[in-house]
Design a protein around this motif. Structure first.
Motif, PDB file in Angstrom:
ATOM      1  N   TRP A  71     -12.854   5.146   6.612  1.00  0.00           N
ATOM      2  CA  TRP A  71     -11.714   4.318   6.218  1.00  0.00           C
ATOM      3  C   TRP A  71     -10.886   3.909   7.430  1.00  0.00           C
ATOM      4  O   TRP A  71     -10.160   2.930   7.388  1.00  0.00           O
ATOM      5  CB  TRP A  71     -10.860   5.073   5.195  1.00  0.00           C
ATOM      6  N   SER A 123      -7.874  -0.736   5.486  1.00  0.00           N
ATOM      7  CA  SER A 123      -8.427  -0.077   4.299  1.00  0.00           C
ATOM      8  C   SER A 123      -7.447  -0.119   3.139  1.00  0.00           C
ATOM      9  O   SER A 123      -7.851  -0.270   1.983  1.00  0.00           O
ATOM     10  CB  SER A 123      -8.812   1.365   4.634  1.00  0.00           C
ATOM     11  N   ALA A 124      -6.150   0.016   3.425  1.00  0.00           N
ATOM     12  CA  ALA A 124      -5.148  -0.084   2.364  1.00  0.00           C
ATOM     13  C   ALA A 124      -5.224  -1.452   1.693  1.00  0.00           C
ATOM     14  O   ALA A 124      -5.114  -1.553   0.459  1.00  0.00           O
ATOM     15  CB  ALA A 124      -3.755   0.165   2.929  1.00  0.00           C
ATOM     16  N   ALA A 125      -5.415  -2.502   2.469  1.00  0.00           N
ATOM     17  CA  ALA A 125      -5.540  -3.845   1.896  1.00  0.00           C
ATOM     18  C   ALA A 125      -6.775  -3.955   1.009  1.00  0.00           C
ATOM     19  O   ALA A 125      -6.754  -4.618  -0.044  1.00  0.00           O
ATOM     20  CB  ALA A 125      -5.590  -4.885   3.008  1.00  0.00           C
ATOM     21  N   VAL A 168      -8.106  -1.464  -0.676  1.00  0.00           N
ATOM     22  CA  VAL A 168      -7.793  -0.738  -1.901  1.00  0.00           C
ATOM     23  C   VAL A 168      -6.876  -1.578  -2.786  1.00  0.00           C
ATOM     24  O   VAL A 168      -7.021  -1.607  -4.016  1.00  0.00           O
ATOM     25  CB  VAL A 168      -7.170   0.631  -1.580  1.00  0.00           C
ATOM     26  N   GLU A 169      -5.939  -2.289  -2.177  1.00  0.00           N
ATOM     27  CA  GLU A 169      -5.075  -3.186  -2.951  1.00  0.00           C
ATOM     28  C   GLU A 169      -5.919  -4.222  -3.704  1.00  0.00           C
ATOM     29  O   GLU A 169      -5.610  -4.581  -4.839  1.00  0.00           O
ATOM     30  CB  GLU A 169      -4.078  -3.890  -2.028  1.00  0.00           C
ATOM     31  N   LEU A 213      -4.594   6.360  -7.860  1.00  0.00           N
ATOM     32  CA  LEU A 213      -5.319   6.314  -6.594  1.00  0.00           C
ATOM     33  C   LEU A 213      -5.646   7.741  -6.189  1.00  0.00           C
ATOM     34  O   LEU A 213      -4.765   8.602  -6.177  1.00  0.00           O
ATOM     35  CB  LEU A 213      -4.487   5.652  -5.495  1.00  0.00           C
ATOM     36  N   ILE A 260      -5.903   7.606   2.696  1.00  0.00           N
ATOM     37  CA  ILE A 260      -5.752   6.202   2.292  1.00  0.00           C
ATOM     38  C   ILE A 260      -5.084   6.100   0.927  1.00  0.00           C
ATOM     39  O   ILE A 260      -4.267   5.195   0.690  1.00  0.00           O
ATOM     40  CB  ILE A 260      -7.127   5.502   2.297  1.00  0.00           C
ATOM     41  N   HIS A 270      -1.376   6.671   1.694  1.00  0.00           N
ATOM     42  CA  HIS A 270      -0.792   5.542   2.427  1.00  0.00           C
ATOM     43  C   HIS A 270      -0.607   4.337   1.511  1.00  0.00           C
ATOM     44  O   HIS A 270       0.466   3.719   1.479  1.00  0.00           O
ATOM     45  CB  HIS A 270      -1.686   5.160   3.599  1.00  0.00           C
ATOM     46  N   THR A 271      -1.640   4.007   0.752  1.00  0.00           N
ATOM     47  CA  THR A 271      -1.594   2.821  -0.104  1.00  0.00           C
ATOM     48  C   THR A 271      -0.660   3.017  -1.288  1.00  0.00           C
ATOM     49  O   THR A 271       0.186   2.160  -1.581  1.00  0.00           O
ATOM     50  CB  THR A 271      -3.004   2.481  -0.612  1.00  0.00           C
ATOM     51  N   ARG A 282       3.142   2.913  -0.702  1.00  0.00           N
ATOM     52  CA  ARG A 282       3.641   1.613  -0.252  1.00  0.00           C
ATOM     53  C   ARG A 282       3.403   0.512  -1.276  1.00  0.00           C
ATOM     54  O   ARG A 282       3.853  -0.623  -1.085  1.00  0.00           O
ATOM     55  CB  ARG A 282       2.984   1.233   1.083  1.00  0.00           C
ATOM     56  N   HIS A 283       2.701   0.814  -2.348  1.00  0.00           N
ATOM     57  CA  HIS A 283       2.351  -0.195  -3.347  1.00  0.00           C
ATOM     58  C   HIS A 283       3.605  -0.732  -4.038  1.00  0.00           C
ATOM     59  O   HIS A 283       4.553   0.021  -4.301  1.00  0.00           O
ATOM     60  CB  HIS A 283       1.401   0.417  -4.370  1.00  0.00           C
TER      61      HIS A 283
END
Length: 225
Positions: A72, A93-95, A97-98, A116, A125, A128-129, A132-133
């Motif tokens: 990731w 990687s966060a993008a 997952v988004e 998640l 990840i 982190h994601t 911030r979502h």
């Protein structure tokens, strides 16, 4: 959107899922790694759920001599006293997952019914994601992991998820991500006001049956909510 989506293994517990769990694997593994966990869960305790196990992209990993594997993000150092993770890789990687969350939305599952989840790098990840979502999620499940880019969270945290339920679990004998290092991440999140459940198990960098039962209990609670 579909052209940029990560490939993934999908398991549904009923023909028309109303909830989803997007579960990221650890370094060097792939989406099949946690497939067997679904069979270990009592699905009668869960609503109709789609489990999505994406495959991380292939990339060189510095601590493994630049060897290309599913990851990731790049891990720059074995040193836990400073930043180990490649920030650009985490953000990329966060993008991705988004984008998987957006696909679940398009398939009729709102953010409030999405968990998640992840193990090790994948758990980093997920944290982190999820934190911030922009819209409220059902929860974040983070196993044998830590909070990446921890120094940026305060300024980037999504307001909608400042009270999202978090389940963190770790092995007391973990030789890959030391227990005390992970516990510092949990303490940081607790100090920031997140409702975090912390569990430890007599294991190394792995999953155990007792942990699976606790995951089942937690999923039953947050998905029912």
């Amino acid at each position: 959107m579909s052209a940029n989506l990560l490939p993934a293994v999908e398991i549904t517990t009923a023909p028309t899922p109303t909830h989803a769990v997007i579960w990221m694997h650890g370094l060097g593994a792939d989406g099949h790694d946690f497939e067997p966990v679904v069979d270990e869960l009592d699905i009668d305790r869960l609503p109709p759920t789609r489990f999505v196990f994406p495959h991380a992209p292939q990339r060189p990993v510095t601590i493994n001599g630049g060897y290309i594997m599913r990851a990731w993000y790049d891990i720059l150092s074995q040193d836990f006293s400073g930043r180990r993770e490649d920030a650009a890789g985490v953000i990329e990687s966060a993008a991705q997952v988004e984008a998987l969350i957006a696909r679940e939305n398009a398939r009729g599952i709102p953010d409030s019914r999405i968990v998640l989840a992840g193990f090790s790098q994948g758990g980093a990840i997920a944290l982190h994601t999820g934190l911030r979502h922009a819209s409220r999620l059902a929860g974040v499940l983070a196993l044998s992991t830590y909070l990446p880019l921890a120094d940026t969270l305060a300024g980037e945290a999504g307001e909608a998820n400042r009270d999202v339920p978090i389940f963190m679990a770790h092995g007391v004998a973990d030789p890959v991500i030391p227990h005390d290092f992970a516990r510092r991440s949990a303490d940081q999140l607790t100090a920031a006001g997140y409702p975090l459940a912390w569990k430890t198990y007599r294991m190394e960098h792995s999953l155990c049956l007792e942990e699976v039962r606790d995951i089942e209990d937690w999923l039953a609670t947050v998905l029912a909510a």
